[in-house]
Write a protein that holds these residues in place. Structure first.
Motif, mmCIF file in Angstrom:
data_model
loop_
_atom_site.group_PDB
_atom_site.id
_atom_site.type_symbol
_atom_site.label_atom_id
_atom_site.label_comp_id
_atom_site.label_asym_id
_atom_site.label_seq_id
_atom_site.Cartn_x
_atom_site.Cartn_y
_atom_site.Cartn_z
ATOM 1 N N ARG B 88 5.657 0.589 27.994
ATOM 2 C CA ARG B 88 5.722 -0.651 28.744
ATOM 3 C C ARG B 88 5.981 -1.851 27.820
ATOM 4 N NH1 ARG B 88 3.107 -4.087 32.891
ATOM 5 N NH2 ARG B 88 1.843 -5.219 31.387
ATOM 6 N N ARG B 91 9.376 -3.746 26.604
ATOM 7 C CA ARG B 91 10.101 -4.840 27.263
ATOM 8 C C ARG B 91 9.922 -6.158 26.503
ATOM 9 N NH1 ARG B 91 6.988 -7.691 32.114
ATOM 10 N NH2 ARG B 91 4.868 -7.201 31.480
ATOM 11 N N GLN B 105 6.767 0.106 34.225
ATOM 12 C CA GLN B 105 6.073 -1.178 34.341
ATOM 13 C C GLN B 105 4.935 -1.169 35.372
ATOM 14 O OE1 GLN B 105 6.398 -3.585 32.134
ATOM 15 N NE2 GLN B 105 7.973 -2.338 31.180
#
Ligand code: HEM
Ligand code: SF4
Ligand code: SF4
Ligand code: SF4
Lengths: 558, 251
Positions: B88, B91, B105
């Motif tokens: 995650r 990003r 996510q």
């Protein structure tokens, strides 16, 4: 049997031991007898140490080699550079504790230092202190313990000597560790380090000395061995009326049989040896034993010494070459088979001079099992009907070797053989067999009277499982395929209320059931024995009569 | 900006230590010979079999499953949630963000909580089970605390005191191109990032080496074929070549 220490209680309820809570220092002690410089010399270990005056002095700095600390660390550095296992295992343990309840010595003794990870930590904490950044850093600021590091002191050496001789190198811990960390590898390294600072173990080094001089662990010279084998041939003849040979040093034979020397004299080992002889005879195989390599066991593994293990193994290569054999076959022995199966090709190979149609080396069960399956042996199973069998998987075979071509064959072959020669067979609980098998308690250089207490305690998990099958499934006998297991069990089962003759060799069962070509029936043997007896009595009477006549004549003469 | 510079230096150092440290350890593991065949048997008899065995160990902790079910559950929970969390976090450095990263996510938040629960469970074992307590060093507790605090500070930014994510992203993208960027001076964020850097720094000098180490474990990665194929270490071959018995006799 009276014991001067607590024998763990067994219930037989479900055959699985309860995990005890910790009893720190329960097995603290001085360890086994230390080896004298003369034995160390034969093994090429340093001899500049002083024999401790008494066991209380074991590990005192004054008894160790000069600069012991430096030399111990040097050896550790040397070993971790030569063994990936050691280097990786010392680094990667996460202290998850999955192994803590897996060692029979911890279960039987409750001593936390017998938990596999704690046993490793005895060495690891020194590695961390002297070989890792974290340990050096926290050591400098006086808190090595924060990162599980510790100074190398006399007390640490004493713990090493004591607790690394309470490990049978059975590898049960390694099965359950998420990274396969094998405490046996750590124990072997620790013993090698101890050997280099004047703390060799007498039992192992003395035995290896005999092997190097005479050819076997017992120190049984060629003539005595030949006599013993002749005696066994007579026994088989008396029992069956068949002339089964146990050849020694027979040049040009096809097969060299290597077997633990306990097979030559100990019970029930020797019955197993007679079993191999009968099988080989019946299959018409041309085989021999060697007096030069009359030992299957290789104690070099126990002390972690590659060099000494190799030296011993090379005897087998030489014997095979001198006798001109085509195949090498091993008898029933756990550690011997691990060294043979896993290491022999490395240590004493390549064996390109042998017949490549057969695996080198081969286990005797790899001959017997297919022969039984193919119906090549004439079997009368009822000969074993007085028994209900169970089988102890020897750890070194279970977790350190294989038989046959499929993984796990080491569990299948012995059971197939037992079932082919016995009508009644029951396995012990699943968590105590196959690769989860519990050690007998006497492996890895522990099979010595000075370690009796830990041997008895370490047998507890196996005894619990055995009690379960004897109580609930009427088992009467436990078969084994390891010389050490057999010796250990016959010695310790009485502490748990069993009788020593309940331990049998797998090939002893084969020997009982096999009907040799030309074998006399029981009646024929009785008749033969009766005839022989009558003949003997007649001869004796005749002799007595002659003697009496002679005496009478002499007295008349005077 | 000062904070930005300090953290930039910190993360560059941490990355360097992590990468070089682990690479160095891997080099040591790879070059240290395994002189004997010691797979824990039954072991695979082919290379693809070993691959499968390794796969099961690395992704499913197979041996641990046999050993200890509770630990297995906690361990799987902790490691897989950590994996999701790490994914995650990509990003914050990627542009554009990959599909997988976008996909994970929504699971991030749940993973955060489960991560902490798993770690608390692991901590509880160390405190309440006498055997585990015995083998626990202060550093083992410290490491769990470190991870728990990373998790807690992360969730705090999610729920209590959100930070300027775009600025954070600009900072980390700047690190890649050696382009100094400021960092929001939120305490929680700074604590979170500081702890992560600490984790990276200790990685190559601690038991976290289990991650690369497991691939080098001879009991797990060796093929069971000693009879078929001769296995010999260079130092052992030297004994043979020179016809010597002991290593100290070698020329
Ligand atoms: C190849 C990847 C990895 C594998 C196969 C692996 C496997 C394991 C296993 C089986 C355990 C023992 C059980 C448990 O406590 O969960 C463990 C413990 C642990 N792992 Fe990993 N791990 C990996 C990567 C990592 C990474 C990247 C970290 C980084 C933070 C990590 C951190 C830990 C910690 C802190 C523990 C100890 C937990 C405790 O103290 O009880 N692992 N790992
Ligand atoms: S199971 Fe393996 S990693 Fe876990 S504590 Fe034991 S040796 Fe260490
Ligand atoms: S190898 Fe066997 S005896 Fe040694 S620590 Fe492991 S389980 Fe115990
Ligand atoms: S003696 Fe037997 S049970 Fe004990 S360690 Fe050796 S093979 Fe295993």
């Amino acid at each position: 049997m009276a014991a001067d220490y607590d024998v763990p209680k067994i219930t037989g309820e479900d055959g699985i031991v309860d995990i005890p809570s910790l009893q720190p220092d329960a097995m603290k002690g001085h360890g086994p007898w230390v080896s004298k410089p003369e034995f160390q010399e034969d093994m090429h270990f340093p001899t500049d140490f002083t024999m401790p005056e008494s066991i209380e002095n074991y590990g005192d700095a004054g008894t160790l080699v000069e600069n012991w600390k430096e030399r111990a660390l040097d050896k550790m550095g040397d070993l971790k550079g030569r063994y990936r296992s050691l280097q990786v295992f010392l680094d990667i343990c996460v202290k998850c504790g999955a192994c803590t309840d897996k060692c029979h010595y911890y279960i039987g003794s409750s001593d936390p230092k017998n938990m596999p990870v704690a046993r490793q930590d005895l060495l690891r904490k020194v590695y961390r202190r002297y070989f890792t950044f974290a340990g050096k850093f926290f050591g400098k600021i006086g808190m090595p313990g924060f990162v599980g590091a510790a100074e190398l002191t006399e007390d640490v050496v004493k713990d090493w000597y004591n607790y690394y001789h309470q490990c049978s190198q059975c590898r049960r811990c390694s099965v359950f560790c998420p990274y396969g960390i094998d405490t046996a590898e750590i124990s072997m390294a620790a013993r090698e380090i101890l050997d280099h600072i004047g703390m060799g173990q007498k039992y192992c080094t003395e035995i290896m000395g005999k092997l190097n001089k005479i050819g076997n662990n017992l120190g049984l010279p060629e003539a005595a061995l030949a006599d013993t084998l002749e005696g066994l041939e007579e026994d088989i003849f008396d029992e069956t009326g068949v002339d089964v040979k146990l050849p020694l040093d027979k040049k040009g034979s096809d097969i060299l049989l290597i077997t633990p020397s306990a097979d030559f004299f100990a019970e029930p080992h020797v019955d197993g040896l007679m079993g191999y002889a009968k099988v080989l005879h019946e299959l018409g195989l041309d085989w021999t034993l060697s007096s030069y390599a009359s030992e299957g066991a290789n104690f070099g593994m126990f002390i972690g010494s590659y060099e000494n293990m190799r030296k011993v193994s090379l005897r087998i290569r030489k014997a095979a070459q001198d006798l001109g054999v085509k195949r090498i076959v091993f008898g029933e022995c756990g550690h011997a088979w691990r060294v043979a199966y896993s290491f022999l090709n490395t240590l004493a190979g390549p064996f390109d001079f042998l017949d490549q149609n057969y695996p080198v080396p081969q286990h005797i069960l790899e001959i017997t099992e297919p022969a039984l399956a193919a119906g090549k042996l004439n079997i009368d199973k009822s000969q074993n009907d007085d028994k209900v069998l169970t089988f102890h998987d020897s750890c070194n075979i279970a977790r350190g070797s294989r038989m046959g071509d499929k993984p796990g064959g080491q569990f299948v072959l012995p059971r197939n053989v037992i079932k082919a020669v016995c009508n009644n067979y029951v396995d012990m609980p699943a968590d105590t067999i196959h690769d989860a098998t519990y050690c007998c308690g006497g492996g890895g250089g522990i099979l010595t009277d000075d370690l009796m207490e830990i041997r008895v305690k370490g047998a507890q998990p196996r005894m619990e499982a055995l009690k379960h099958v004897t109580d609930k499934h009427q088992v009467t006998h436990m078969a084994a395929i390891c010389a050490i297991c057999k010796s250990q069990f016959t010695k310790v089962v009485p502490y748990y209320g069993f009788t020593m003759d309940m331990i049998v060799s797998v090939h002893q069962l084969v020997s009982n059931a096999i009907v040799l070509k030309g074998q006399l029936t029981e009646e024929e043997i009785e008749a033969r024995d009766a005839a022989e007896e009558a003949e003997r009595i007649a001869a004796k009477e005749a002799r007595e009569k002659a003697a009496a006549e002679k005496a009478a004549k002499e007295s008349k003469d005077t | 900006m000062v904070v930005g510079v300090i953290y930039a230096v910190l993360f560059w150092t941490a990355t360097l230590v992590l990468v070089l440290g682990v690479a160095n350890k891997i080099r040591i593991y790879a070059k240290t010979p395994a002189p004997l065949k010691i797979p824990t048997t039954p072991a695979p008899v082919t290379q693809s079999g070993v691959f499968l065995r390794m796969f099961q160990e690395v992704f499913f902790f197979k041996s641990l499953f046999r050993a200890d079910k509770l630990l297995w559950v906690l361990g799987m929970l902790f490691h897989y949630t950590m994996l999701i969390i790490v994914l995650r976090h990509f990003r914050y450095v990627q542009e554009p963000v990959w599909g997988v990263i976008q996909f994970v996510q929504p699971f991030g938040i749940y993973a955060g909580f489960l991560f902490i629960i798993g770690l608390l469970g692991l901590m509880a074992r160390r405190i309440f089970i006498d055997r585990i307590r015995y083998i626990t060093a202060p550093s083992d507790i410290a490491m769990l605390l470190l991870l728990i605090l990373i998790g807690v500070s992360g969730l705090m930014m999610q729920f209590v005191s959100p930070t300027d994510i775009l600025m954070v992203k600009a900072f980390f993208r700047g690190l890649i191109t050696f382009d100094w960027q400021p960092l929001p001076s939120d305490v929680v964020l700074l604590v979170h990032l500081g702890l992560v850097a600490a984790l990276m720094l200790i990685f190559p000098i601690s038991k976290l080496l289990h991650a690369p180490g497991i691939f080098f474990s001879p009991t797990r990665n060796q093929i069971d074929n000693p009879r078929e194929k001769r296995h010999i270490a260079p130092w052992a071959a030297e004994l043979e070549k020179q016809g010597k018995t002991y290593l100290d006799e070698l020329d």
